[in-house]
Enzyme design. Structure first.
Site: not given
Length: 322
Positions: A113, A249, A279
């Site tokens: 990520c 993020h 996500n």
């Protein structure tokens, strides 16, 4: 004069299939309310059968190049941040390169990520060293292909997508008022591997599924994200009070809110897309940047902080002036 890596264009791509929380209720024991209350996610996009990470990345790259008014043939380097490359090798970046007709060199960066922050920092280094003048930086993921559809704690959180930036070398004054990347701060700590990983690879002979200890990841996330953001701002000679937008993020709305609070910034100064995308790992920051520009939130001259944490653990931030 000081050389800066300046954003010239931005773009993104989302697969056509939209998956609302209600659809996941038919797969696992969950509910729209449960998902929204714990993550802020309402829907996400899934790649179609046969649609690969490099396909998504190529679409986003074309959008960014069009936004910049730049031809693919003038790009010196392509960096793709991804944990879900089409194949073990070659890199997804070389596949994107072929699909868009670019020259130069291309490679992948894998920091889960946090991948886009690491890729952006790498692109900055290439530009400042003179190795490249124009760099296409892409975050692209098809995390839907790593989900264990029996694990309700993880399968409801992730989605697919891609975002891209075109960076170009420009002369600046060396002051924090310059456009472009002003500073970066990167970290990793491999002792936390078991908090977030995929239980597959060449050692197992399987693709594997994503495994996550959500509570532990959350505990690390807020503290580490706020800390790295402050560190990057300090390197640039700036403070939270100078920031126009946090572009984080997009993992979980509670992490986003917690980080903003620690940075003493209101949510009105945070670009939030997690409700629509879920996500998307390394794709989430460039997706949010592109959407933020489309919404009219991010404007030329705005000071941005991007920050992310992912498996490794790996985390970091970049300060840039749009």
């Amino acid at each position: 004069m000081t050389l800066r890596a300046v954003v010239k264009g931005v773009g993104h791509y989302l697969p056509a299939r939209v998956v609302p929380n209600s659809e996941l209720e038919t797969l696992v024991e969950t509910s729209d309310e449960w998902i929204k209350s714990r993550s802020g996610i309402e829907r996400r996009h899934f790649a179609a059968e046969g649609e690969t990470t490099s396909d998504l990345g190529a679409h986003a790259a074309r959008a960014a190049l069009e936004n910049a008014g730049i031809e693919a043939s003038t790009i010196d380097a392509i960096i793709v941040a991804t944990s879900t490359a089409d194949l073990t090798f070659p890199s997804a970046a070389t596949m994107v390169q072929a699909k868009i007709g670019a020259g130069g060199f291309a490679f992948d960066v894998q920091a889960v990520c946090a991948g886009f922050v690491f890729a952006l920092t790498t692109a900055n280094a290439l530009i400042l060293s003179g190795q490249a003048r124009r760099v296409l930086v892409i975050g692209a993921e098809t995390f839907s292909k790593l989900m264990d559809w029996k694990d309700r704690t993880t399968c409801v959180l992730f989605g697919d997508g891609a975002g891209a930036l075109v960076l170009e070398a420009e002369e600046g004054t060396g002051a924090s008022t310059d456009r472009g990347i002003l500073s970066a701060d990167l970290h990793s700590d491999g002792q936390f591997k078991d908090l977030l990983y995929v239980d597959g690879g060449v050692s197992t002979g399987t693709t594997g599924h994503l495994r996550m200890q959500g509570k532990e990841v959350f505990r690390h996330a807020v503290e580490k994200l706020a800390s790295t953001a402050h560190a990057a701002l300090e390197k640039a000679g700036l403070t939270s009070g100078d920031v126009d937008w946090i572009v984080p993020h997009q993992a979980n709305i509670r992490i986003i809110e917690g980080t903003a609070k620690k940075m003493q910034l209101p949510m009105e100064q945070v670009v939030v897309t997690v409700q629509d995308h879920g996500n998307t790992s390394a794709a989430s920051i460039p997706l949010a940047l592109s959407v933020g520009v489309q919404r009219g939130q991010i404007k030329r001259g705005d000071l941005l902080v991007t920050e992310a944490i992912g498996g490794g653990l790996a985390w970091g931030s970049v300060v840039l002036r749009w």
